[in-house]
Design a protein around this motif. Structure first.
Motif, PDB file in Angstrom:
ATOM      1  N   PRO A 167      10.684  -8.737  22.094  1.00 12.76           N
ATOM      2  CA  PRO A 167      10.286  -9.282  23.396  1.00 12.76           C
ATOM      3  C   PRO A 167      10.619 -10.769  23.540  1.00 12.76           C
ATOM      4  CG  PRO A 167       8.530  -7.960  22.444  1.00 12.76           C
ATOM      5  CD  PRO A 167       9.554  -8.137  21.376  1.00 12.76           C
ATOM      6  N   ALA A 168      10.453 -11.545  22.468  1.00 10.95           N
ATOM      7  CA  ALA A 168      10.701 -12.986  22.556  1.00 10.95           C
ATOM      8  C   ALA A 168      12.164 -13.273  22.858  1.00 10.95           C
ATOM      9  CB  ALA A 168      10.283 -13.662  21.254  1.00 10.95           C
ATOM     10  N   ALA A 169      13.068 -12.537  22.211  1.00 13.19           N
ATOM     11  CA  ALA A 169      14.502 -12.739  22.446  1.00 13.19           C
ATOM     12  C   ALA A 169      14.861 -12.418  23.890  1.00 13.19           C
ATOM     13  CB  ALA A 169      15.313 -11.867  21.487  1.00 13.19           C
ATOM     14  N   ARG A 170      14.281 -11.344  24.424  1.00 13.55           N
ATOM     15  CA  ARG A 170      14.578 -10.968  25.808  1.00 13.55           C
ATOM     16  C   ARG A 170      14.084 -12.018  26.800  1.00 13.55           C
ATOM     17  NH1 ARG A 170      13.187  -5.804  23.699  1.00 13.55           N
ATOM     18  NH2 ARG A 170      11.058  -5.982  24.488  1.00 13.55           N
ATOM     19  N   ALA A 171      13.006 -12.726  26.400  1.00  9.74           N
ATOM     20  CA  ALA A 171      12.449 -13.748  27.293  1.00  9.74           C
ATOM     21  C   ALA A 171      13.153 -15.084  27.157  1.00  9.74           C
ATOM     22  CB  ALA A 171      10.961 -13.910  27.011  1.00  9.74           C
ATOM     23  N   GLY A 172      14.003 -15.235  26.137  1.00 13.75           N
ATOM     24  CA  GLY A 172      14.740 -16.482  25.987  1.00 13.75           C
ATOM     25  C   GLY A 172      14.179 -17.435  24.957  1.00 13.75           C
ATOM     26  N   LEU A 173      13.196 -17.015  24.143  1.00 14.19           N
ATOM     27  CA  LEU A 173      12.684 -17.872  23.081  1.00 14.19           C
ATOM     28  C   LEU A 173      13.751 -18.004  21.995  1.00 14.19           C
ATOM     29  CD1 LEU A 173       9.951 -19.312  22.574  1.00 14.19           C
ATOM     30  CD2 LEU A 173       9.350 -17.417  21.050  1.00 14.19           C
ATOM     31  N   ARG A 174      13.905 -19.204  21.438  1.00 12.30           N
ATOM     32  CA  ARG A 174      14.969 -19.458  20.477  1.00 12.30           C
ATOM     33  C   ARG A 174      14.414 -19.993  19.158  1.00 12.30           C
ATOM     34  NH1 ARG A 174      18.603 -23.353  24.359  1.00 12.30           N
ATOM     35  NH2 ARG A 174      18.819 -21.943  26.182  1.00 12.30           N
ATOM     36  N   ALA A 175      15.179 -19.763  18.093  1.00 10.85           N
ATOM     37  CA  ALA A 175      14.850 -20.393  16.817  1.00 10.85           C
ATOM     38  C   ALA A 175      14.935 -21.901  16.995  1.00 10.85           C
ATOM     39  CB  ALA A 175      15.820 -19.919  15.737  1.00 10.85           C
ATOM     40  N   GLY A 176      13.961 -22.620  16.469  1.00 12.53           N
ATOM     41  CA  GLY A 176      13.890 -24.068  16.642  1.00 12.53           C
ATOM     42  C   GLY A 176      12.911 -24.496  17.707  1.00 12.53           C
ATOM     43  N   ASP A 177      12.541 -23.578  18.609  1.00 10.75           N
ATOM     44  CA  ASP A 177      11.512 -23.894  19.604  1.00 10.75           C
ATOM     45  C   ASP A 177      10.176 -24.115  18.906  1.00 10.75           C
ATOM     46  OD1 ASP A 177      13.306 -23.632  21.659  1.00 10.75           O
ATOM     47  OD2 ASP A 177      12.670 -21.616  22.250  1.00 10.75           O
ATOM     48  N   VAL A 178       9.324 -24.906  19.543  1.00 10.96           N
ATOM     49  CA  VAL A 178       7.960 -25.117  19.038  1.00 10.96           C
ATOM     50  C   VAL A 178       6.980 -24.709  20.124  1.00 10.96           C
ATOM     51  CG1 VAL A 178       6.267 -26.782  18.184  1.00 10.96           C
ATOM     52  CG2 VAL A 178       8.681 -26.999  17.523  1.00 10.96           C
ATOM     53  N   VAL A 179       6.143 -23.720  19.828  1.00  8.63           N
ATOM     54  CA  VAL A 179       5.139 -23.245  20.781  1.00  8.63           C
ATOM     55  C   VAL A 179       3.883 -24.094  20.627  1.00  8.63           C
ATOM     56  CG1 VAL A 179       3.714 -21.298  21.516  1.00  8.63           C
ATOM     57  CG2 VAL A 179       6.053 -20.897  20.707  1.00  8.63           C
ATOM     58  N   THR A 180       3.441 -24.687  21.719  1.00  8.92           N
ATOM     59  CA  THR A 180       2.256 -25.552  21.678  1.00  8.92           C
ATOM     60  C   THR A 180       1.075 -24.985  22.452  1.00  8.92           C
ATOM     61  OG1 THR A 180       3.059 -26.807  23.592  1.00  8.92           O
ATOM     62  CG2 THR A 180       3.666 -27.620  21.385  1.00  8.92           C
ATOM     63  N   GLY A 181       1.327 -23.905  23.226  1.00  7.29           N
ATOM     64  CA  GLY A 181       0.232 -23.340  23.998  1.00  7.29           C
ATOM     65  C   GLY A 181       0.454 -21.881  24.329  1.00  7.29           C
ATOM     66  N   GLY A 211      -2.219 -21.368  28.597  1.00  3.26           N
ATOM     67  CA  GLY A 211      -2.976 -22.560  28.959  1.00  3.26           C
ATOM     68  C   GLY A 211      -3.856 -23.117  27.867  1.00  3.26           C
ATOM     69  N   GLN A 212      -3.941 -22.424  26.743  1.00  3.06           N
ATOM     70  CA  GLN A 212      -4.747 -22.886  25.617  1.00  3.06           C
ATOM     71  C   GLN A 212      -3.833 -23.381  24.504  1.00  3.06           C
ATOM     72  OE1 GLN A 212      -8.172 -22.983  25.708  1.00  3.06           O
ATOM     73  NE2 GLN A 212      -7.988 -22.242  27.829  1.00  3.06           N
ATOM     74  N   GLY A 213      -4.164 -24.505  23.902  1.00  6.61           N
ATOM     75  CA  GLY A 213      -3.350 -25.044  22.831  1.00  6.61           C
ATOM     76  C   GLY A 213      -3.371 -24.172  21.591  1.00  6.61           C
ATOM     77  N   VAL A 214      -2.244 -24.088  20.904  1.00  5.53           N
ATOM     78  CA  VAL A 214      -2.168 -23.377  19.627  1.00  5.53           C
ATOM     79  C   VAL A 214      -1.629 -24.341  18.579  1.00  5.53           C
ATOM     80  CG1 VAL A 214      -1.916 -21.051  20.550  1.00  5.53           C
ATOM     81  CG2 VAL A 214       0.114 -22.443  20.239  1.00  5.53           C
ATOM     82  N   GLU A 215      -2.352 -24.489  17.498  1.00  3.78           N
ATOM     83  CA  GLU A 215      -1.986 -25.456  16.465  1.00  3.78           C
ATOM     84  C   GLU A 215      -1.608 -24.801  15.153  1.00  3.78           C
ATOM     85  OE1 GLU A 215      -5.221 -28.153  16.124  1.00  3.78           O
ATOM     86  OE2 GLU A 215      -4.861 -29.110  18.067  1.00  3.78           O
ATOM     87  N   SER A 216      -1.684 -23.463  15.096  1.00  2.00           N
ATOM     88  CA  SER A 216      -1.330 -22.783  13.851  1.00  2.00           C
ATOM     89  C   SER A 216      -0.655 -21.454  14.163  1.00  2.00           C
ATOM     90  CB  SER A 216      -2.577 -22.531  12.989  1.00  2.00           C
ATOM     91  OG  SER A 216      -3.413 -21.564  13.592  1.00  2.00           O
ATOM     92  N   ALA A 217       0.193 -21.015  13.228  1.00  2.00           N
ATOM     93  CA  ALA A 217       0.867 -19.732  13.393  1.00  2.00           C
ATOM     94  C   ALA A 217      -0.151 -18.607  13.493  1.00  2.00           C
ATOM     95  CB  ALA A 217       1.814 -19.500  12.215  1.00  2.00           C
TER      96      ALA A 217
END
Length: 357
Positions: free
Chosen positions: A292-306, A309-315
């Motif tokens: 699903p992530a690839a289809r949505a355009g997420l790439r290796a090297g991206d950093v997910v921060t939320g 609407g809620q912050g995420v600080e850990s995998a």
């Protein structure tokens, strides 16, 4: 049937939990000493507690895993076509008079045959309705000739450290046992899985108590005993129960659908610490090309921060948040890419059985 031995305990779960005797908070009792007797409470709740005997067929090859490699090959060749029966035992509790019973997945998840022993000595065959490996919760069903006594759910969210609790079950095959103690800590992460949020208790629990209920002073189920931390494999006074807030939700879904559908992105992730003005986040190390992530355009090297609407600080927090999202729903990821912040909607997929991120 012969007495069942306690079921093998997953190493990562540190063992099985035994049920601790529920303490009734007497109005006239000193809070420091507790009530004079827990007998009234025990009499009220014990009819809802069951013993569970399981039989599992395993390949004979598995029995030789402790032997040296050269002997393993010799015995596996000799007994290649043979299979053996392994007996196990655990605990559970009735949640509906029609015969629905809650226990741990590691008690019944691989069983070929399940037999439930009621408090009056009656034994009934049971079938597996559904199980969730990630939370170690399972739902089984018996068909009783008459309605059964059923336990009621309590609210684990109101438990406080120091509150009395009672556990009941089948430690070491000793049916109808109870122990008592207090809540030692809340929100424990013992490395068992994504949904670790255990209630720590000092009520003694042992192998065979897995799946048994943890009661509050009102006789309500506030947890399900699941693991112990012990160097010897027996109670060392540190036990863990899954909060009823989580168990009750999983059970409701298992009863409705027979399974739990977990959300999945199809990525490998790693923690990224805060640096300068950049907050901590979750780095995308790799992306499954068919996910699903690839289809949505997420790439290796991206950093997910939320996430939504809620912050995420850990995998762990990101994986857990996605896992709790029903497949087919859309989540919004706050992504930092090459110094720019973007919002990326992703339609969550169904988590494969083989655990992936």
């Amino acid at each position: 049937m012969p007495a069942a031995m306690p079921a093998p305990i997953p190493r990562r779960a540190f063992g099985t939990l035994a049920l601790a005797a529920l303490l009734v908070r007497a109005r006239t009792a000193d809070a420091r000493t507790g009530p004079e007797s827990f007998s009234p409470l025990v009499k009220r709740v014990m009819p809802t507690v069951v013993n569970i005997a399981v039989t599992e067929t395993v390949a004979s090859n598995d029995a030789f895993s402790a032997l040296p490699p050269e002997l393993q090959r010799q015995f596996r060749d000799r007994f290649r076509q043979r299979r053996q029966q392994v007996m196990g035992a655990g605990s559970g509790y009735i949640i509906d008079p029609s015969g629905y019973i809650v226990t741990n997945n590691h008690v019944v998840g691989s069983a070929d045959k399940i037999v439930v022993g009621l408090s009056d000595g009656t034994e009934l065959p049971a079938r597996l309705i559904g199980a969730d490996e990630l939370t170690d919760v399972a739902l089984i069903k018996v068909s009783p000739p008459t309605p059964l006594p059923a336990a009621s759910w309590g609210d684990s969210r109101v438990l406080e450290v120091g509150d009395w609790v009672l556990a009941a079950g089948n430690p070491f095959g000793l049916a109808g046992s109870v122990t008592v103690g207090i809540v030692s800590a809340r929100g424990r992460d013992i490395g068992a899985g994504l949904f670790d949020d255990f209630i720590q208790i000092d009520a003694p629990i042992n192998p065979g108590n897995s799946g048994g209920p943890l009661f509050n002073m009102d006789g309500q189920v506030v947890g399900m005993n699941t693991a112990i931390l012990s160097p010897s494999g027996a109670s060392a006074g540190v036990g863990f129960a899954i909060p009823s807030e989580l168990v009750s939700k999983i059970v409701a879904e298992l009863r409705e659908k027979g399974r739990i559908d977990r959300g999945w992105l199809g990525v490998s992730v790693q923690d990224v610490p805060a640096s300068g003005r950049s907050p901590a986040g979750v780095g995308i190390a790799a992306v499954d090309r068919a996910g699903p992530a690839a289809r949505a355009g997420l790439r290796a090297g991206d950093v997910v921060t939320g996430l939504n609407g809620q912050g995420v600080e850990s995998a762990r927090s990101l994986i857990r948040g996605v896992a709790m999202t029903p497949p087919g729903n859309t989540v919004h990821l706050a992504v930092r890419r090459q110094g720019k912040d973007i919002d990326l909607p992703v339609t969550v997929g169904r988590r494969p059985k083989i655990e992936e991120n």
